[in-house]
Design a protein around this motif. Sequence first.
Motif, PDB file in Angstrom:
ATOM      1  N   PRO A 156       0.814  -1.217   0.000  1.00  0.00           N
ATOM      2  CA  PRO A 156       0.000   0.000   0.000  1.00  0.00           C
ATOM      3  C   PRO A 156       0.847   1.266   0.000  1.00  0.00           C
ATOM      4  N   VAL A 157       0.320   2.304  -0.651  1.00  0.00           N
ATOM      5  CA  VAL A 157       0.910   3.636  -0.600  1.00  0.00           C
ATOM      6  C   VAL A 157      -0.172   4.565  -0.038  1.00  0.00           C
ATOM      7  N   VAL A 158      -0.055   4.876   1.244  1.00  0.00           N
ATOM      8  CA  VAL A 158      -1.043   5.715   1.919  1.00  0.00           C
ATOM      9  C   VAL A 158      -0.350   6.984   2.378  1.00  0.00           C
ATOM     10  N   PHE A 159      -0.905   8.120   2.006  1.00  0.00           N
ATOM     11  CA  PHE A 159      -0.293   9.406   2.358  1.00  0.00           C
ATOM     12  C   PHE A 159      -0.710   9.837   3.762  1.00  0.00           C
ATOM     13  N   GLU A 160       0.182  10.543   4.410  1.00  0.00           N
ATOM     14  CA  GLU A 160      -0.067  11.022   5.767  1.00  0.00           C
ATOM     15  C   GLU A 160      -1.282  11.950   5.791  1.00  0.00           C
ATOM     16  N   GLY A 161      -2.223  11.650   6.672  1.00  0.00           N
ATOM     17  CA  GLY A 161      -3.383  12.514   6.859  1.00  0.00           C
ATOM     18  C   GLY A 161      -4.504  12.330   5.855  1.00  0.00           C
TER      19      GLY A 161
END
Length: 350
Positions: free
Chosen positions: A217-222
């Motif tokens: 997964p590539v999940v961005f902060e916030g």
Amino acid sequence: MSPVNVYHCQRCIAPLEVPPGSRTIVCRYCGTHNELQRPELQRPGPPVAAPRPAAAPRRTLAAILLGVAIAIAMLVSIAVLAPRGARVPEPFRGPLELEWSNERKFVVKSDEALHGDVAIFEGTYQITFHGFPEGTRWKVGEKSGRIESTIYDIIKLDNVEGQLGRVPVARYRDTLLGPKAKLEIELPSGQAASIELRQVDAAMSVLSVLDRVKNGPVVFEGEPKQESDLSSVLLLETASMKLFGQAVLLQDVDLVAITRRLPEIKGRKTCTGYKDRAGEPLADLTIRFKETEATVLDRRTGAVVQKKVFPPDEECPMFRLSIDGDREREQDSYPPTRDIESWLSSLVQR
């Protein structure tokens, strides 16, 4: 002591960090994959019998020869300590003033051999110092340190990955990131100067971060928690990306598409009629037909959503590639870009 080998990017000439044993290095500035060609060691030749020394006729002659040998040994030691091609630093003279020569490079006004570059590499804002004397001290905000190499030294400052999710997809090349702070430096001589750092674009970091979806997964902060749908697909290319569907920010992107050329050669074709700039005919070019695999992944989970193999583009290229005047006689076929983009567009829910 062996000479220091300084490697540079084949595309943008930036210095490369070369971990021991590495053969392929990704440039921190432009993302180019560089294949290192290390110098081959000379094979030892057959032993040569040393001639029998003649006896010195007098003690005075022996002393002279000993003095010559010592002088030669001193010269050899100097040559070893300063290998050919190495830049021997000279004491800095003149006022120490810094100025920006372009968007990414600052220089010392009186000696532009002393300069620095700013860039964002793999999500981290960094400064690369070139030519500054070893022991030069630097300070940015609460961070400080000293330069360890006169050739170049890389200082990693701020991790900006947490800001990438809020980068507009349509303007990812124009969005500037990095610290709004002052760089202060002090030479070993005590001379000091400062300059306001500039923010730079994080385009190559955006591509490298999104490319990690191949591994998970590539999940961005916030970013808000939500399930992915088929409202947007982002196609990653060598040094750019293209959006299909609707997504304002990077954190709005649902799917990421990645392509790779398969290794098996499906056929060959000879292309003719090429000419150089002077109008002289060039040798024929052979195209190796290879298929392209396109994989669509869920950015938030890393799961494979769709996968398809496309046949090669069998058209001859309009131009022949040339690197430093060396033209290859064979090259792989180009990926069928139009077919891939048409397929991705059909996946997006309108």
